[in-house]
Design a protein around this motif. Structure first.
Motif, PDB file in Angstrom:
ATOM      1  N   ARG A  62      15.845   0.391 -33.600  1.00 48.35           N
ATOM      2  CA  ARG A  62      17.002   0.034 -32.528  1.00 48.35           C
ATOM      3  C   ARG A  62      16.998  -1.439 -32.501  1.00 48.35           C
ATOM      4  NH1 ARG A  62      15.867   4.103 -27.268  1.00 48.35           N
ATOM      5  NH2 ARG A  62      15.786   6.180 -28.717  1.00 48.35           N
ATOM      6  N   ALA A  63      15.943  -2.307 -32.895  1.00 48.47           N
ATOM      7  CA  ALA A  63      16.186  -3.514 -32.720  1.00 48.47           C
ATOM      8  C   ALA A  63      16.796  -4.142 -33.784  1.00 48.47           C
ATOM      9  CB  ALA A  63      14.590  -4.145 -32.599  1.00 48.47           C
ATOM     10  N   VAL A  64      16.611  -3.574 -34.980  1.00 47.65           N
ATOM     11  CA  VAL A  64      17.262  -4.100 -36.258  1.00 47.65           C
ATOM     12  C   VAL A  64      18.629  -3.789 -36.007  1.00 47.65           C
ATOM     13  CG1 VAL A  64      17.634  -3.452 -38.634  1.00 47.65           C
ATOM     14  CG2 VAL A  64      15.195  -3.710 -37.602  1.00 47.65           C
ATOM     15  N   ALA A  65      18.966  -2.649 -35.669  1.00 49.55           N
ATOM     16  CA  ALA A  65      20.793  -2.318 -35.558  1.00 49.55           C
ATOM     17  C   ALA A  65      21.078  -3.373 -34.364  1.00 49.55           C
ATOM     18  CB  ALA A  65      20.561  -1.005 -34.856  1.00 49.55           C
ATOM     19  N   ALA A  66      20.466  -3.635 -33.268  1.00 49.72           N
ATOM     20  CA  ALA A  66      20.939  -4.506 -32.525  1.00 49.72           C
ATOM     21  C   ALA A  66      21.433  -5.831 -32.873  1.00 49.72           C
ATOM     22  CB  ALA A  66      19.999  -4.375 -30.969  1.00 49.72           C
ATOM     23  N   ALA A  67      20.228  -6.382 -33.531  1.00 44.56           N
ATOM     24  CA  ALA A  67      20.368  -7.768 -34.039  1.00 44.56           C
ATOM     25  C   ALA A  67      21.501  -7.768 -35.037  1.00 44.56           C
ATOM     26  CB  ALA A  67      18.835  -8.078 -34.774  1.00 44.56           C
ATOM     27  N   ARG A  68      21.449  -6.936 -35.630  1.00 42.78           N
ATOM     28  CA  ARG A  68      22.691  -6.768 -36.871  1.00 42.78           C
ATOM     29  C   ARG A  68      24.062  -6.897 -36.320  1.00 42.78           C
ATOM     30  NH1 ARG A  68      20.143  -2.199 -41.369  1.00 42.78           N
ATOM     31  NH2 ARG A  68      19.026  -3.801 -42.356  1.00 42.78           N
ATOM     32  N   LEU A  69      24.108  -6.053 -35.195  1.00 44.18           N
ATOM     33  CA  LEU A  69      25.504  -5.983 -34.479  1.00 44.18           C
ATOM     34  C   LEU A  69      25.569  -7.197 -33.661  1.00 44.18           C
ATOM     35  CD1 LEU A  69      27.980  -4.300 -33.515  1.00 44.18           C
ATOM     36  CD2 LEU A  69      26.459  -3.261 -31.733  1.00 44.18           C
ATOM     37  N   ASN A  70      24.542  -7.928 -33.139  1.00 43.03           N
ATOM     38  CA  ASN A  70      24.938  -8.973 -32.427  1.00 43.03           C
ATOM     39  C   ASN A  70      25.089 -10.049 -33.088  1.00 43.03           C
ATOM     40  OD1 ASN A  70      24.452  -8.247 -29.497  1.00 43.03           O
ATOM     41  ND2 ASN A  70      22.094  -8.183 -29.678  1.00 43.03           N
ATOM     42  N   GLY A  71      24.568 -10.063 -34.566  1.00 42.06           N
ATOM     43  CA  GLY A  71      25.177 -11.217 -35.579  1.00 42.06           C
ATOM     44  C   GLY A  71      26.403 -10.990 -35.718  1.00 42.06           C
ATOM     45  N   ARG A  72      27.079  -9.800 -35.934  1.00 44.55           N
ATOM     46  CA  ARG A  72      28.548  -9.734 -36.318  1.00 44.55           C
ATOM     47  C   ARG A  72      29.139  -9.972 -35.211  1.00 44.55           C
ATOM     48  NH1 ARG A  72      26.637  -4.103 -38.102  1.00 44.55           N
ATOM     49  NH2 ARG A  72      26.281  -4.364 -40.156  1.00 44.55           N
ATOM     50  N   LEU A  73      28.895  -9.634 -33.813  1.00 49.69           N
ATOM     51  CA  LEU A  73      29.621 -10.040 -32.666  1.00 49.69           C
ATOM     52  C   LEU A  73      29.764 -11.660 -32.557  1.00 49.69           C
ATOM     53  CD1 LEU A  73      28.592  -7.142 -29.989  1.00 49.69           C
ATOM     54  CD2 LEU A  73      30.591  -7.396 -31.214  1.00 49.69           C
TER      55      LEU A  73
END
Length: 216
Positions: A62-73
């Motif tokens: 979940r953290a990996v997915a969150a970090a990837r998404l926040n990076g894109r945002l």
């Protein structure tokens, strides 16, 4: 604003302190590695400071997915890997390594059953993950590279400095601050008092940022 899904550590005072240390240090110029990235808040701070490349690692899917998404945002080119500390970057070296490891002393050295608890449970003395970082980071620093790591003084400041020195790094306390005890520390107050980790009735704790330099 960062997205923080359920089960992912929400950035708090320690995250903010480490992100500030990254900015103040001026070290985020080359390749940066952020261990235990969570939402990616410190990795994003490094990217904002002009890092050439930012790699982030976390054990939680979940953290990996969150970090990837926040990076894109935030339009930050983060490379995020799922894995255990240095495992995903074996053989690579970085100008800066950052870490906000689990450091709250817990009842056992066994890994926490629940995802969120893995973000703060640091074993009996709070040093299970801290010691692994201290022992392994020199192999992942470029000459002149630096580790910036935040943890509670309850987990042993001198122990971190001595362990890093034993690994051949020049270590010091780069920053200190006192904050009110958070909910996990308050819930474990009796346990920590029984182990003489905190004074009876303590209402706050000291956070430190450890800086460790690999010689050129």
């Amino acid at each position: 604003m960062l997205l923080t899904p359920p089960g992912v550590y929400r950035p708090q005072s320690d995250s903010e302190m480490l992100a500030r240390a990254v900015a103040v240090s001026g070290r985020a110029r080359g390749a940066v590695l952020d261990l235990g990235t969570g939402t990616g808040t410190v990795a994003l701070a490094a990217a904002r400071c002009g890092a050439g490349a930012v790699t982030a690692v976390d054990l939680s899917r979940r953290a990996v997915a969150a970090a990837r998404l926040n990076g894109r945002l935030h339009r930050a080119p983060l490379t995020v890997h799922r894995g255990d500390l240095f495992g995903p970057v074996r053989g690579r070296r970085f100008a800066l390594v950052t870490a906000n490891p689990p450091y709250v002393p817990s009842r056992t050295d066994r890994p926490a059953r629940y995802r969120r608890a893995r973000s703060w449970d640091g074993g009996l003395d709070g040093r299970v993950v801290i010691d692994r970082i201290c022992d392994g980071v020199a192999d992942h620093l470029e000459p002149g590279g630096v580790l910036l790591m935040v943890h509670s003084a309850v987990s042993g400041v001198e122990a971190s400095l001595e362990r890093l020195a034993a690994a051949g790094l020049a270590a010091r306390v780069a920053d200190r601050t006192r904050i009110p005890l958070g909910p996990v520390m308050r819930a474990r107050a009796a346990l920590h008092e029984a182990r003489d980790l905190v004074q009876p009735g303590a209402v706050d704790e000291q956070l430190v940022v450890i800086e460790a330099l690999r010689a050129v």
